[in-house]
Design a protein around this motif. Structure first.
Motif, mmCIF file in Angstrom:
data_model
loop_
_atom_site.group_PDB
_atom_site.id
_atom_site.type_symbol
_atom_site.label_atom_id
_atom_site.label_comp_id
_atom_site.label_asym_id
_atom_site.label_seq_id
_atom_site.Cartn_x
_atom_site.Cartn_y
_atom_site.Cartn_z
ATOM 1 N N GLY A 1 -2.925 18.374 -7.279
ATOM 2 C CA GLY A 1 -1.710 18.852 -8.163
ATOM 3 C C GLY A 1 -1.136 17.644 -9.033
ATOM 4 N N ALA A 2 -0.020 17.719 -9.335
ATOM 5 C CA ALA A 2 0.572 16.814 -10.095
ATOM 6 C C ALA A 2 0.916 15.272 -9.329
ATOM 7 N N ALA A 3 1.019 15.239 -8.087
ATOM 8 C CA ALA A 3 0.960 14.013 -7.281
ATOM 9 C C ALA A 3 -0.338 13.268 -7.141
ATOM 10 N N GLY A 4 -1.461 13.809 -7.642
ATOM 11 C CA GLY A 4 -2.761 13.135 -7.397
ATOM 12 C C GLY A 4 -2.871 11.758 -8.373
ATOM 13 N N SER A 5 -3.435 10.805 -7.743
ATOM 14 C CA SER A 5 -3.683 9.388 -8.389
ATOM 15 C C SER A 5 -4.845 8.838 -7.898
ATOM 16 N N TRP A 6 -5.513 7.589 -8.602
ATOM 17 C CA TRP A 6 -6.391 6.910 -7.960
ATOM 18 C C TRP A 6 -6.006 6.091 -6.891
ATOM 19 N N GLN A 7 -4.934 5.820 -6.620
ATOM 20 C CA GLN A 7 -4.268 5.232 -5.707
ATOM 21 C C GLN A 7 -4.394 5.991 -4.548
ATOM 22 N N MET A 8 -3.972 7.355 -4.595
ATOM 23 C CA MET A 8 -4.158 8.208 -3.323
ATOM 24 C C MET A 8 -5.418 8.497 -3.006
ATOM 25 N N GLN A 9 -6.154 8.773 -4.032
ATOM 26 C CA GLN A 9 -7.569 9.054 -3.553
ATOM 27 C C GLN A 9 -8.256 7.827 -3.022
ATOM 28 N N ALA A 10 -8.196 6.606 -3.434
ATOM 29 C CA ALA A 10 -8.875 5.393 -3.119
ATOM 30 C C ALA A 10 -8.289 4.818 -1.779
ATOM 31 N N ARG A 11 -6.971 4.835 -1.730
ATOM 32 C CA ARG A 11 -6.471 3.948 -0.647
ATOM 33 C C ARG A 11 -5.683 4.829 0.692
ATOM 34 N N HIS A 12 -5.615 6.265 0.440
ATOM 35 C CA HIS A 12 -4.564 6.774 1.591
ATOM 36 C C HIS A 12 -5.311 6.863 2.952
ATOM 37 N N GLN A 13 -6.681 6.664 3.121
ATOM 38 C CA GLN A 13 -7.340 6.638 4.527
ATOM 39 C C GLN A 13 -7.008 5.196 4.768
ATOM 40 N N THR A 14 -7.402 4.091 4.128
ATOM 41 C CA THR A 14 -7.036 2.848 4.761
ATOM 42 C C THR A 14 -5.548 2.555 4.931
ATOM 43 N N MET A 15 -4.642 3.103 4.191
ATOM 44 C CA MET A 15 -3.188 3.064 4.479
ATOM 45 C C MET A 15 -2.944 3.756 5.693
ATOM 46 N N ALA A 16 -3.519 4.815 5.993
ATOM 47 C CA ALA A 16 -3.478 5.823 7.239
ATOM 48 C C ALA A 16 -3.714 4.904 8.596
ATOM 49 N N GLU A 17 -4.997 4.015 8.277
ATOM 50 C CA GLU A 17 -5.273 3.316 9.260
ATOM 51 C C GLU A 17 -4.875 1.820 9.386
ATOM 52 N N ASN A 18 -3.920 1.384 8.471
ATOM 53 C CA ASN A 18 -3.229 0.194 8.640
ATOM 54 C C ASN A 18 -4.275 -0.712 8.461
ATOM 55 N N ARG A 19 -5.051 -0.632 7.192
ATOM 56 C CA ARG A 19 -6.100 -1.689 7.192
ATOM 57 C C ARG A 19 -5.760 -2.061 5.640
ATOM 58 N N PHE A 20 -5.572 -3.391 5.372
ATOM 59 C CA PHE A 20 -5.194 -4.044 4.153
ATOM 60 C C PHE A 20 -5.949 -5.310 3.838
ATOM 61 N N ASP A 21 -7.316 -5.432 4.413
ATOM 62 C CA ASP A 21 -7.938 -6.762 4.090
ATOM 63 C C ASP A 21 -8.993 -6.639 2.978
ATOM 64 N N PHE A 22 -8.516 -6.113 1.808
ATOM 65 C CA PHE A 22 -9.292 -5.988 0.530
ATOM 66 C C PHE A 22 -8.482 -5.811 -0.512
ATOM 67 N N GLY A 23 -9.042 -5.828 -1.743
ATOM 68 C CA GLY A 23 -8.338 -5.500 -2.944
ATOM 69 C C GLY A 23 -7.430 -6.538 -3.544
ATOM 70 N N PHE A 24 -6.413 -6.137 -4.131
ATOM 71 C CA PHE A 24 -5.809 -7.106 -4.835
ATOM 72 C C PHE A 24 -4.521 -7.594 -4.118
ATOM 73 N N ALA A 25 -4.203 -8.636 -3.950
ATOM 74 C CA ALA A 25 -3.334 -9.214 -2.801
ATOM 75 C C ALA A 25 -2.095 -9.050 -3.387
ATOM 76 N N VAL A 26 -1.030 -9.241 -2.241
ATOM 77 C CA VAL A 26 0.363 -8.912 -2.458
ATOM 78 C C VAL A 26 0.654 -10.282 -3.329
ATOM 79 N N ASP A 27 0.575 -11.625 -2.864
ATOM 80 C CA ASP A 27 0.777 -12.719 -3.615
ATOM 81 C C ASP A 27 0.699 -12.358 -5.005
ATOM 82 N N TRP A 28 -0.404 -12.003 -5.556
ATOM 83 C CA TRP A 28 -0.768 -11.932 -6.973
ATOM 84 C C TRP A 28 -0.133 -10.804 -7.442
ATOM 85 N N MET A 29 0.389 -9.612 -6.765
ATOM 86 C CA MET A 29 1.425 -8.628 -7.429
ATOM 87 C C MET A 29 2.627 -9.287 -7.764
#
Length: 288
Positions: free
Chosen positions: A210-238
């Protein structure tokens, strides 16, 4: 096919330069850590240079993807910088996310050297770079962009000239502003689902259609649920990018209350030791 130099071989630059080589361009690379340049040259049958000026010598296009404003200045105009090695008429394409102010400063410096300059920050993260599916937002002269665009196409899903010098960086700021609020909203949604005893995969399967869908939701929901963040664009750079957005908003009068709040949330993630975590780690501060 063109003679191209690529400066900066981080998680983005290394695969981007690889796509240039795979598309038949003659590529010379340079990186502050020389071992990375050597490794790239061995993998892609290219050439590694010892300085930015050496890499840029004879290149028709010089691409850069480095860290911040000061890094870019050093790479362009510092001792052994690229501008001193470039041939008149060559075009410098900057894929770094920096301020529009330094972009305009270096575009003028390039012009003084008889060079072209296109600011061309990218979006799509490490996966987009590796898959050659980046969104590239550009600023600069129309004719110079037209020459550079076929080369940029090696790693672009879309490439668009947004306006004069600095317009690409301003568009990237729009991108980061949108992502900041989106990731915080997604983090709150998934954390709420956890607290409510719902299945995150099932929730996402339903609401992503529905309207809540996004790339972030599709690509990151599983790793967010598993508390895995050792990839992608770093917080320091953001945080570096969001600080550019907030500083520019002070200059142009834009109101960014959500962006300012999320920037502080990312500061909390840094204090948790998550400076190198992926930006989706915003959910981690909600679980404390």
């Amino acid at each position: 096919m063109a003679r191209v130099a690529f400066l900066g071989l981080g998680v983005m630059g290394f695969p981007m330069a690889g796509h240039l080589a795979a598309n038949g361009h003659e590529v010379t690379v340079w990186n502050r850590t020389a071992a990375k340049a050597t490794a790239w040259a061995e993998k892609h049958q290219g050439r590694a240079a010892t300085t930015a000026a050496e890499a840029a010598d004879g290149a028709e296009f010089v691409m850069a993807c480095v860290g911040n404003d000061d890094d870019l200045r050093q790479v362009c105009t510092g001792p052994q910088g690229a501008f001193s090695g470039m041939t008149k008429g060559a075009i410098f394409v900057d894929h770094t996310t920096v301020s529009a102010a330094v972009t305009r400063e270096l575009a003028q410096a390039a012009s003084d050297f008889g060079l072209g300059f296109v600011d061309a920050p990218v979006s799509g993260g490490q996966a987009g770079a590796e898959n050659g599916q980046l969104s590239v937002m550009c600023g600069g002269d129309v004719a110079q962009y037209a020459k550079a665009e076929p080369v940029i196409a090696a790693y672009a899903k879309i490439c668009r000239l947004m306006g004069p010098s600095g317009a690409g960086q301003l568009t990237k700021m729009c991108n980061q502003i949108a992502i900041a609020g989106l990731v915080q909203g997604l983090s709150e949604s998934l954390n709420f689902a956890e607290k409510a005893g719902l299945s995150i995969p099932e929730v996402v399967e339903v609401i992503s259609q529905g309207a809540a869908g996004s790339w972030q939701m599709q690509a990151r929901h599983q790793t967010m649920a598993e508390n895995r963040f050792d990839f992608g664009f770093a917080v320091d750079w953001m945080r570096k990018d969001l600080n550019i957005c907030l500083s520019t908003a002070e200059e142009n009068g834009a109101s960014l209350p959500v962006t300012a709040l999320v920037d502080q949330f990312y500061k909390e993630v840094q204090q948790m030791g998550g400076g190198r975590w992926d930006t989706s780690s915003l959910i981690a501060r909600l679980r404390r």
